[in-house]
Write an enzyme that holds these catalytic residues in place. Structure first.
Site, PDB file in Angstrom:
ATOM      1  N   ASP A  11       0.810  -1.185  -0.009  1.00  7.06           N
ATOM      2  CA  ASP A  11       0.085  -0.003   0.090  1.00  7.06           C
ATOM      3  C   ASP A  11       0.842   1.294  -0.022  1.00  7.06           C
ATOM      4  OD1 ASP A  11      -2.114   1.762   0.056  1.00  7.06           O
ATOM      5  OD2 ASP A  11      -3.109   0.941   1.950  1.00  7.06           O
ATOM      6  N   ASP A 105      -2.843   2.286  -6.214  1.00  5.84           N
ATOM      7  CA  ASP A 105      -1.713   2.422  -5.189  1.00  5.84           C
ATOM      8  C   ASP A 105      -1.687   1.246  -4.195  1.00  5.84           C
ATOM      9  OD1 ASP A 105      -4.077   3.121  -3.922  1.00  5.84           O
ATOM     10  OD2 ASP A 105      -2.977   4.133  -2.560  1.00  5.84           O
ATOM     11  N   GLU A 106      -2.293  -0.034  -4.534  1.00  7.18           N
ATOM     12  CA  GLU A 106      -2.587  -1.221  -3.919  1.00  7.18           C
ATOM     13  C   GLU A 106      -2.641  -2.602  -4.422  1.00  7.18           C
ATOM     14  OE1 GLU A 106      -5.540  -2.118   0.047  1.00  7.18           O
ATOM     15  OE2 GLU A 106      -5.813  -0.743  -1.245  1.00  7.18           O
TER      16      GLU A 106
END
Length: 549
Positions: A11, A105-106
């Site tokens: 993350d 973003d993960e």
């Protein structure tokens, strides 16, 4: 469930805000909020400096401004975010072919499937190397969680924030989960959390002790059984590399409620066209057309129509959305509209009943001998949004810090420079233009938008070069006002020309149109109740005196 911590969850830390801080040196270490800047905008990401004031994602932007009035408020730059996300995902795919992206973003990664890790030590090494590679490639930080299941890996990455790594050793999962609140588990949102709290269940241990039958009674069979398994640290979900899309949709929230029925219909057609572009971009089609309407009182209505076969025809989807709109009362006003397509397929099926009605041919009148001069449209002032990348013909690359009253304030700096200088221009200055973002890492002057021919030491943000034998504290000489707008590199020891001191003395046409230059420390924002809220970059600060604001 496996007995080795070889599932990794990455993350990125405050991703959007971190990208903005990395690309704008003057914002590093300061509160930054990214999101919609209109009166009904929502926070997408807040930097850790802004979170100290209570600002968080999904918060109304108006509330964020009240909590952190001096933060920098910027519009998202999704093109840049996607580029950096692709770089991060490429690093993950070097670890394993099984990468499951959850957002920009993960992502989850199955390290065992890629042969990268097989025990605790190798998993920790892989996580540490990934963090180092991300920093080297993007200049950003990410938090890594390692565990034997997806649920535990995500919990571990939350504990690792910011910029850390947490590995949950097999056999310690239940002891770690026991004191945590029930909201820690995936699938427990505010509503489910309140329902469990009223039943006297607030921690994961109490959830496990309640028993499966009680949870099924409270939450239903599927949800109750899933939460009972998670409370006992059981999660058998595999990492899935490809996720099948279930629907494609677009929606817009309007700053002011729309009352005109004709405009509502035009907005629905525009949204239908955008939805079709997304469909075709993904190589998909769909059978079910969905219309979403949120009215003035926040009541949300959803209408749908299923066609006989999948289609990606914009006319068919527009007409279906228009028919759905006919069944919705919009008298009181509309604050949100959305159009979506579900029942997706990778082919289209012609359906005579679903196709649009033929458009009648309208005969054009014959041209008359007398030519009618077309009315010239009024010139439209260019819109400059806070955080937007720009380039000036003389001063090089920078970003919009604020705009209003017919002026735009730009800070000239790059990711590799120090905090840059601030200048204010007329909003229609022809020397100022929109630009693409500069890369966060590497020699940004290889970018096509970088100013060509500028000596390395004369780049924006670099210390000025002083000729030998001169006093470095002395003021640099000012070039003559008759100098052309675009010049070769500024001579050593010289400084770009200042513009007129105030609007009462307009600049000569051949001279640069810079109105003012502020010190690095000064926040140059055009304040005033008559400045559009969405165009302000900062919540606080004063207007540059030379700009006459």
């Amino acid at each position: 469930m496996r007995n080795t911590p070889t599932i990794l969850h990455l993350d990125m830390d405050a991703f959007f805000a971190s990208v903005e801080q990395a690309s704008k040196p003057s914002l590093r270490g300061k509160a930054v909020v990214v999101g919609g800047l209109g009166p009904r905008g929502v926070v997408a990401t807040a930097s850790y400096e802004a979170r100290v004031f209570g600002v968080h994602s999904a918060m109304p932007m108006a509330q964020a401004r009240r909590l952190a009035p001096n933060a920098a408020y910027l519009v998202p730059r999704f093109t840049l975010y996607r580029t950096i996300s692709e770089q991060v995902m490429a690093l993950l795919r070097e670890l394993s072919p099984l990468v499951e992206p959850l957002s920009l973003d993960e992502a989850f990664v199955d390290l065992e499937a890629g042969g990268t890790a097989w025990d605790e030590e190798s998993a920790r090494r892989a996580g540490q190397k990934l963090r180092a590679d991300i920093r080297a490639v993007t200049g950003l930080t990410g938090s890594v969680g390692l565990a034997a299941s997806k649920m535990l890996a995500k919990i571990a990455s939350e504990q690792a924030k910011p910029d850390g790594l947490v590995l949950i050793e097999p056999g310690t999962e239940r002891d770690m989960l026991a004191p945590m609140p029930v909201r820690t588990l995936p699938g427990v949102g505010p509503a489910t959390g309140d329902h469990l709290r009223r039943a006297g269940i607030t921690t994961v241990q109490e959830l496990a002790e309640a028993g499966e039958d009680e949870l099924v009674r409270l939450l239903g069979k599927a949800h109750g059984q899933a939460l009972y398994a998670m409370a006992h640290a059981r999660d058998e979900r595999p990492v899935v590399a490809e996720r099948e899309a279930k629907s494609v949709s677009v929606e817009d929230t309007y700053d002011v409620d729309i009352h005109d029925r004709l405009r509502v219909g035009l907005e629905v057609q525009r949204l239908a066209d955008r939805c079709v572009r997304r469909l075709r971009g993904a190589g998909l089609s769909g059978r079910t057309i969905v219309l979403k309407v949120r009215r003035y009182d926040f009541s949300t209505l959803t209408r749908s129509e299923t066609l006989r076969g999948p289609t990606d025809d914009p006319v068919v989807i527009r007409e279906a959305a228009a028919r759905l709109l006919d069944s919705v009362d919009t008298t009181g006003g509309v604050r949100l509209l959305g159009v979506g397509v579900s029942g997706l397929a990778d082919y289209t099926q012609e359906d005579l009943f679903a196709q649009a009605m033929p458009v009648p041919v309208v005969e054009e009148p014959e041209e008359t001998a007398v030519a009618v001069e077309a009315e010239r449209p009024e010139p439209v002032e260019r819109q400059w949004r806070a955080g937007q990348d720009v380039r000036h013909a003389e001063y090089g690359p920078g970003w919009v810090q604020g705009s209003g009253l017919g002026r735009v304030t730009v800070r000239f700096e790059t990711p590799q420079s120090g905090p840059g200088r601030v200048r204010t221009f007329f909003a229609d200055d022809p020397a100022l233009e929109s630009a693409d973002p500069l890369p966060l890492v590497g020699d940004h002057f290889s970018h096509p938008l970088a100013r060509p021919g500028t000596p390395k030491d004369d780049r924006h943000g670099a210390p000025p070069r002083t000729p030998e034998g001169s006093d470095p504290r002395a003021e640099p000489p000012v070039p003559e006002e008759t100098r052309p707008r675009v010049e070769p590199p500024v001579p050593e020891g010289s400084q770009a020309e200042e513009g007129p001191p105030a609007l009462e003395e307009p600049p000569a046409p051949e001279g640069p149109r810079a109105l003012a230059e502020s010190p690095v420390e000064e926040s140059s924002v055009l304040e005033g109740s008559h400045v559009a809220e969405e165009s302000r970059a900062w919540g606080g600060g004063r207007a540059p005196e030379a700009a006459g604001a």
